[in-house]
Motif scaffolding. Structure first.
Motif, short mmCIF file in Angstrom:
data_model
loop_
_atom_site.label_atom_id
_atom_site.label_comp_id
_atom_site.label_asym_id
_atom_site.label_seq_id
_atom_site.Cartn_x
_atom_site.Cartn_y
_atom_site.Cartn_z
N ARG C 48 24.82 -11.29 63.65
CA ARG C 48 26.13 -11.02 64.21
C ARG C 48 27.04 -12.24 64.24
O ARG C 48 28.20 -12.16 63.85
CB ARG C 48 26.03 -10.39 65.58
N PHE C 51 28.02 -13.06 60.51
CA PHE C 51 29.01 -12.13 59.94
C PHE C 51 30.34 -12.25 60.67
O PHE C 51 31.40 -12.08 60.07
CB PHE C 51 28.51 -10.69 59.98
N SER C 52 30.30 -12.51 61.96
CA SER C 52 31.53 -12.65 62.72
C SER C 52 32.34 -13.84 62.20
O SER C 52 33.56 -13.73 61.96
CB SER C 52 31.19 -12.83 64.21
N GLU C 54 31.93 -15.22 59.19
CA GLU C 54 32.27 -14.95 57.78
C GLU C 54 33.51 -14.05 57.70
O GLU C 54 34.41 -14.27 56.89
CB GLU C 54 31.07 -14.29 57.08
N CYS C 55 33.54 -13.05 58.58
CA CYS C 55 34.67 -12.13 58.61
C CYS C 55 35.94 -12.86 59.07
O CYS C 55 37.03 -12.65 58.52
CB CYS C 55 34.33 -10.98 59.53
N ARG C 59 39.32 -13.21 56.92
CA ARG C 59 40.60 -12.74 57.44
C ARG C 59 41.66 -13.84 57.45
O ARG C 59 42.85 -13.57 57.40
CB ARG C 59 40.44 -12.23 58.88
N ALA C 274 31.94 -7.92 70.80
CA ALA C 274 31.74 -8.20 69.36
C ALA C 274 33.08 -8.18 68.63
O ALA C 274 33.37 -9.06 67.81
CB ALA C 274 30.78 -7.18 68.76
N GLU C 275 33.90 -7.19 68.93
CA GLU C 275 35.21 -7.09 68.29
C GLU C 275 36.05 -8.33 68.59
O GLU C 275 36.64 -8.93 67.69
CB GLU C 275 35.93 -5.82 68.79
N VAL C 278 35.47 -11.92 66.60
CA VAL C 278 36.12 -12.28 65.34
C VAL C 278 37.46 -12.97 65.61
O VAL C 278 37.79 -13.97 64.97
CB VAL C 278 36.36 -11.03 64.46
#
Lengths: 294, 294, 294
Positions: C48, C51-52, C54-55, C59, C274-275, C278
């Motif tokens: 998590r 990926f957080s 990486e995202c 973005r 989690a949202e 990012v």
């Protein structure tokens, strides 16, 4: 179909064009290959060369694909010809390859693939590593303008080093005076270079001193580490005045080069090499995608 | 919430729209999903399908995320529901899944996730592989215009092949005359297809001949490799005139298809399939992100 | 040179600016760092957080580099200083690091690298995980406007939890009333928090209830799983009315939190965390690349 396989295949004009192109990328030239897809097929582990190519591909606006050999269909017994045919059908037309096999890229160049493909040699066997030689030459030109009649000394495991072979192939095209120095076990006679077993004599009056990476597993089978360090390690005392210090990295600290020398101002050229590597790789990919390399 | 799970779930109109869309991407249509994030969750190894999806995602301007199962929190015992909930919270809303589990995607479709998510079946168990069937159909249409009343012969491990199942599901919607042929152990009666044990009879008058990949580990448990090759391998002699040759890849050379046949002009269609796969996957992701697939 | 190492190093003004920036990214603010390259160096597995980041990097329009420790030159005995020097020469100037070593980032911050570099702590040892604390604070503010004089209860493995430590460091800056509760083995006295061994008393009147992840391998060495669940697991019965439920994830279902509670409306805040993660990571990278973080 255009490739970068060996330095020997490049003309001096092509090399000069690549250096000029790398130099303009370093000065901020922009490219946008957003419709291009480049595979990184590293059959040997590598951090720096892989990231250098990945970064070059990203800077060109193209898309890198990391081909993880251990998870690929090659495990299912597929031939590399079939793998590349499939990948080029998908739309990946440039393949950056690092391999132990001396003749893999040669074989691939002979094959008539489904679509035109490009191969870039990112290090093969013990014989060649052309992007390393190009970035080394780029770095030398930045520091000493020309290599013509300059004394370039290459130290260490000449026999197993593709870096040494490609550098010698390039430097002799441009008229450098190339000296190799190594313990007997690491010696190899290479056309265009003169062998001098004594480090002190080799270093005398050098303009460029290039230490090669020694693979630790080779050291104790051939020569004791202590003997190598005693006779061939570079340090503040033996390093020639006004020469530049190069190494392809990663450095074995206190083996090829003393930490003191590496961490001094003299050591900085080794990081200049890494920096220049990205621009050389951008130049190579750019030239290949424009169809200008044979 | 919209998914691509099975061919059976698609209407013929939806399939035709996907083919048209793939065709327009092949002709150069452009899309820019730069705010979209797509995870590739491959619970089984795959080079070609993974790279095909990765390339499709890049061409659409979206961002691929390679979910390396072996390094994920699933190792920490997290349920896949919780993993996907977390990833969709992060902003990844499309999941390309390859799995051995027949009912995984079905289960996932029932779950009410934190945010709307899309699932794309990239091969599940022995039952379905819809993007493969779509790309195969796209390729057939390019070659023979229609499959209506055309004889399509599928050869080999019918029983364990999700490629066969999805192709039959699709081809029968469009009125093809489908024949399967296989050794007894690989036989499976599938609604819509007629079984013919004799290869020669099966191939007689065929318009399309699709060989399936045989998993080597299955060959010697069920039938000797020699027997399979003798009775079911395609070669220059037994391949029907004017038919097209297909295979999902990777081909076991000289098992399903002789190298001579594969490397002849006839073998090229297999690479057309791979090429078309990227455009089909672009079309599927595009349609899903537009909310047009149920 | 600017870094995000610990919450302790941030002023309340900097924290508020980061929250505001994350909030504006959540509302659709756009950035384009297409010339920036960010390495993810995760010396511990993580789905998590990786990926957080990486995202977040995607973005922001920047380029992520996944540094696979197991394949890197570190295997060849290279020091991390030399690795980072090489990567910053290549053009990667921001390093997101997760590590067991408490003092690694501290050491790296002291080094004078070839080019200016930024370090972002993505979790170190048992002491700090600043982006987690920031995203937790962002989530609390969305739910309860302020933490001043609010009762925040942190439950579970306080001793080994960097999440707990960073949250306490942050919350005490903003005047929260912080209670920790845990079995004796997991207890640690932390400045700014009050320890209450009894879960029921701890939860009484709580505004925020944060359960920590328990590593299963620790449970049976210290306390039986059954005892932990009996005394410290959250469920529909003991969860305080009107409080919000938080957890850094991944949750061990029916250990820290009952599945029933987790899957109820109350559990949704964990996905909000989690949202928000990012956007916090976008804000951190943005601020660092602008040179605004010390």
């Amino acid at each position: 179909m255009r490739h970068l396989d060996t330095i020997e295949n490049l003309t001096t004009v092509e090399i000069e064009e690549l250096i000029d192109s790398a130099s303009s990328f370093k000065s901020g030239r922009y490219a946008n290959y957003s419709t291009k897809h480049v595979a990184l097929m590293f059959f040997e582990n590598s951090t720096r060369t892989r990231f250098s190519f990945e970064c070059a591909i990203n800077r060109l606006g193209a898309h890198p694909y990391i081909f993880d050999i251990s998870k690929s269909s090659n495990q299912k017994g597929e031939t590399i010809k079939d793998t590349i045919n499939n990948l080029c059908a998908i739309g990946i037309n440039t393949f950056v390859i690092r391999t132990k096999e001396e003749d893999l890229i040669d074989k691939l160049k002979q094959i008539d693939f489904y679509k035109p493909v490009h191969f870039i040699n990112a290090g093969k066997g013990k014989s060649s590593h052309p992007t390393q030689a190009l970035l080394d030459y780029f770095t030398m030109l930045e520091k000493i303008k020309t290599v013509k009649n300059k004394k370039v000394v290459i130290i260490g495991d000449i026999k197993h080093s593709r870096v040494a072979k490609s550098n010698i192939a390039l430097l002799k095209k441009f008229g450098a005076n190339i000296i190799t120095t190594a313990p007997e076990y690491f010696k190899e006679d290479i056309n265009g270079a003169f062998f001098e077993p004594d480090l002190k004599k080799a270093l005398d009056g050098a303009d460029v001193v290039m230490a090669l990476r020694i693979q630790n597993e080779r050291l104790d089978e051939a020569i004791s580490k202590e003997d190598f360090i005693k006779n061939y390690s570079l340090n503040m005392e033996n390093f020639p005045k006004n020469a530049i210090l190069m190494h392809p990295g990663p450095v074995n600290r206190d083996v090829e080069i003393s930490s003191e020398l590496l961490d001094s101002k003299i050591g900085i050229t080794i990081l200049n090499q890494a920096e220049n590597g990205v621009y050389i790789r951008m130049a190579v990919i750019d030239k290949i995608l424009k169809g200008q390399l044979k």
